[in-house]
Design a protein around this motif. Sequence first.
Motif, PDB file in Angstrom:
ATOM      1  N   GLY A 110     -18.137  79.973  20.514  1.00 19.90           N
ATOM      2  CA  GLY A 110     -16.950  80.711  20.931  1.00 19.90           C
ATOM      3  C   GLY A 110     -16.804  82.035  20.225  1.00 19.90           C
ATOM      4  N   LYS A 111     -17.931  82.637  19.792  1.00 16.03           N
ATOM      5  CA  LYS A 111     -17.894  83.891  19.046  1.00 16.03           C
ATOM      6  C   LYS A 111     -19.030  84.798  19.486  1.00 16.03           C
ATOM      7  CE  LYS A 111     -15.735  82.007  14.850  1.00 16.03           C
ATOM      8  NZ  LYS A 111     -15.841  81.901  13.364  1.00 16.03           N
ATOM      9  N   TYR A 112     -18.910  86.069  19.108  1.00 15.64           N
ATOM     10  CA  TYR A 112     -19.944  87.061  19.392  1.00 15.64           C
ATOM     11  C   TYR A 112     -20.963  87.063  18.249  1.00 15.64           C
ATOM     12  CZ  TYR A 112     -16.680  89.041  22.826  1.00 15.64           C
ATOM     13  OH  TYR A 112     -15.833  89.238  23.885  1.00 15.64           O
ATOM     14  N   GLU A 113     -22.242  87.060  18.592  1.00 14.88           N
ATOM     15  CA  GLU A 113     -23.293  87.147  17.582  1.00 14.88           C
ATOM     16  C   GLU A 113     -23.670  88.627  17.427  1.00 14.88           C
ATOM     17  OE1 GLU A 113     -27.543  85.057  16.340  1.00 14.88           O
ATOM     18  OE2 GLU A 113     -26.875  85.025  18.436  1.00 14.88           O
ATOM     19  N   ILE A 114     -23.030  89.304  16.477  1.00 12.25           N
ATOM     20  CA  ILE A 114     -23.257  90.736  16.327  1.00 12.25           C
ATOM     21  C   ILE A 114     -24.555  91.026  15.577  1.00 12.25           C
ATOM     22  CG2 ILE A 114     -20.806  91.247  16.449  1.00 12.25           C
ATOM     23  CD1 ILE A 114     -20.789  91.572  13.435  1.00 12.25           C
ATOM     24  N   GLY A 166     -27.379  85.385  13.274  1.00 14.22           N
ATOM     25  CA  GLY A 166     -26.704  84.452  12.385  1.00 14.22           C
ATOM     26  C   GLY A 166     -25.336  84.883  11.925  1.00 14.22           C
ATOM     27  N   THR A 167     -24.867  86.050  12.370  1.00 17.24           N
ATOM     28  CA  THR A 167     -23.538  86.545  11.989  1.00 17.24           C
ATOM     29  C   THR A 167     -22.651  86.568  13.231  1.00 17.24           C
ATOM     30  OG1 THR A 167     -24.494  87.936  10.259  1.00 17.24           O
ATOM     31  CG2 THR A 167     -22.246  88.452  10.972  1.00 17.24           C
ATOM     32  N   PHE A 168     -21.567  85.797  13.187  1.00 17.02           N
ATOM     33  CA  PHE A 168     -20.703  85.624  14.353  1.00 17.02           C
ATOM     34  C   PHE A 168     -19.298  86.134  14.043  1.00 17.02           C
ATOM     35  CE2 PHE A 168     -24.048  82.499  14.547  1.00 17.02           C
ATOM     36  CZ  PHE A 168     -24.453  82.533  15.873  1.00 17.02           C
ATOM     37  N   ARG A 169     -18.640  86.674  15.069  1.00 14.07           N
ATOM     38  CA  ARG A 169     -17.268  87.150  14.933  1.00 14.07           C
ATOM     39  C   ARG A 169     -16.471  86.731  16.163  1.00 14.07           C
ATOM     40  NH1 ARG A 169     -18.581  87.302  10.595  1.00 14.07           N
ATOM     41  NH2 ARG A 169     -18.829  89.057   9.142  1.00 14.07           N
ATOM     42  N   SER A 170     -15.237  86.332  15.921  1.00 13.79           N
ATOM     43  CA  SER A 170     -14.338  85.991  17.020  1.00 13.79           C
ATOM     44  C   SER A 170     -13.881  87.275  17.719  1.00 13.79           C
ATOM     45  CB  SER A 170     -13.124  85.222  16.499  1.00 13.79           C
ATOM     46  OG  SER A 170     -12.334  86.060  15.672  1.00 13.79           O
ATOM     47  N   ALA A 171     -13.212  87.111  18.860  1.00 15.01           N
ATOM     48  CA  ALA A 171     -12.746  88.280  19.608  1.00 15.01           C
ATOM     49  C   ALA A 171     -11.749  89.089  18.782  1.00 15.01           C
ATOM     50  CB  ALA A 171     -12.116  87.833  20.921  1.00 15.01           C
TER      51      ALA A 171
END
Length: 613
Positions: free
Chosen positions: A398-402, A405-410
Amino acid sequence: MEADADGRLRQETEEAAEYYRGHRVPQRMEEALNALFPLRPADLYGDLANYLSKFSKAPVIHRLAGRKVLDGVGQPTLEVEIYCTVKNCEKRICSAIISSHYQIHENALSETTEADEKERNDSVSTAVEWVNESLNTMLRDLKPTDQCEIDKMLGEFFSKKVEENKEIQKEEEEGTLSLTSCAPPAVACSKQKKEAKTGKKSSTERTVPPAEPNESVLCGSLAIGGTSLAIAKAGASIKHIPLYLHIALLKRSQDSPEEMTLPLPMVSLLSCEKFAKLKLVKEVMLIPPVQLSLKQGIERALDIQKEMMRLLEPAGKGPCPPLADSKKGRAHKKEKKASPPALKRVSHLGCLTMGCDNLEQPLLLMQTACNNIGLALGTDMYLAINCAAHEVMDYVKGKYEILTGTFRSADEMVDVYVELVNKFPSIIAIVDPLRKEDRQQWNSMCCALGSKCYLIAEDAATNISKLKTNINNIPMCSGVVLKYVNQTKVSDLIELSGLLDGQGHVTILGSPDGESPDASLVDLAAGLGARFIKLGGPSRGERATKYNRLLAIEEELAKNRTLRYEANFEFTDFAEESQPETQRPEVLPPPQEDSLRARSAPGEQHADLGCPK
C-alpha cells in the motif's frame, strides 16, 4: 478604346465560361480559347484559369486509403490517406499517421511482449479494414472542411462498434459460463490463503484506494483518430492554410486570431531506468525561460545535452568531473560516491538513459552540466520531472517504492515532493507525482506547492473522449497532458482544451511512447494554444521532426508578425483559493490576477536529498 476592348473581352470571357460550365468538352474549350485570344500573351491563360476556378465545385472526399506502417520504434501503426475530387479529377491531398497508445516496457517478459505485439497487430489490421471499407463508403462525397460533421459521424460509427463488441463479449461469456461454473474454485482458495498469510499487509492494503481498472481499448480504434486527423490536414490543405491555423479557426469558430503563442517545449534529456535503485523519477526535462525564442531555448537544451554526454563518458575515455554540490567542502568528500554511472544508451524517448541511486543524483547532474557551460538553473533554464508514480505503487504494502526497498505512503509522498522542490527550486513542473486515485493527497500537494510549480496529471487523461464528458474525473491539479491516440477526434481535443482553459488548467500536448514520424502534434498544440508540449528528447528522428516543425512555425509567425510571447510562468496559489476539506471542489478554479508569480532565481541547493522517515 482600350476600356471598350477590355469590357468586350471580359464579357466574352464570362459568356464562354457560362457556356462551357456545364459541358465537359475540354478540347472544344481549348479551341474556343485559342480563337478568342490569338494574340494575347501566354500568361493570360493562367489568369483565365484562376478566374474560372472560382466557379468549380468545392473539393469533396473521393476515397480513403488505410495501410499498416511503422512508427518510430519499428512497431505497426496506421496511416490514412485522403483522396479528393478536385475540378473533376481525383487528387491525393494528404496523409496522417497516428501514434500508438501502447507503452514500451523495456524489461517486460517475453510472454507479455508477444501478447502486446499480437494485440497491436490485430488492432492495426482491423483499423485498416475499417478505413478501406466502412469509413471509405461513409465519408465519400463529404467536404473535408466540415470537420465537426465528419467527427460526429466517426463518433457514431465508433459507438456502434463498441455496442457490437459488447454483444460479442456477452455471448462468449454466456457460452463459457456453464464450463466455468463446474470448475472447483481453486484459485479463489489460494487467494484466500495468501491473504490469510499476509496478515497486517491485507489490512494496510484496504486503506489504499484501489487502482481504477484500465479502460479497454477497442480493437481498430486507431481508425477513428487517424481519419479525423487526416480530415483536418485535408481541410487545411484545401483552404491553403497551415494546419495550426486551421485548428485555431476551428477552436475559435472561424474567428482568425490576431496573435498566437507557441507552446514551450518540455525537452527530455535524461531517462532514469526503472530497474536501477531510483524508481520514482522516469524523466528529467528542461523547460526554457519564456524570454527566449524557441530556437534559442532548444539550442540551449542541446548544449546541455552535449555536456551531459561528456560527463557520462565511460571510464577510460575521458575524465568524469564531480557533480555540483551547493554545500562547500562536500564535493571533494563525496566525489566517488556522487560520480554518475556510465552512459548505456539512448532511450526510446529520445534522451540519455542512466541508472540513479537517489533522488538528487539526476538533478545534480543537470546542475553540473549547466554550471560547466555557464548557465544557471532557475534563471537560464528550468527543470521538470516526470515521476509516473502509478508505475511504482506496491499494492501489497500500500505504498510507493521510491527507491529499491524504500517505501512511502501517499501522505509521506507529499512531504518528499515539498522537500525536493525546496532543495531544487528550479523545478517548475512535476508530472504524475501521485496516482489519480490519491485525490486527497493531490489536494494537499496543490496547497503546498501550487504557487511554486505546475502539478500535472498525465495518467488521468488517457481517454480524451470520456474525459470531456466528465472532467471532474481528474484530481485537483495545475494542468493536464493530452495525447492524440486511439479514438480521439480533433473535435474532442478542441472541446476538451476549451473546457480546461475555462477552468484554469494548463494544457500540455504530449507524445506517447510509440511516437510516429507525423509532426501534426505540434500544429495541434499551436492551434489549441497549449502552454507546453512534451515531445521527449531530440535524439530520435520521429521526435526531432517535431522540434523542427515547432521551429518552422515560430519562424513563420515571427515573419507574419503574429507571434506573441508570454510574460512569465503562471502558478496558482491553491492555499488561498482552497475551501474546507468537506467542501473543497475537485476541479481547479480559474486563476486570479494575484496568483501570477514570477520565477525567482534559485537559492543554494543542498546535497544528499533524503526522504522523511
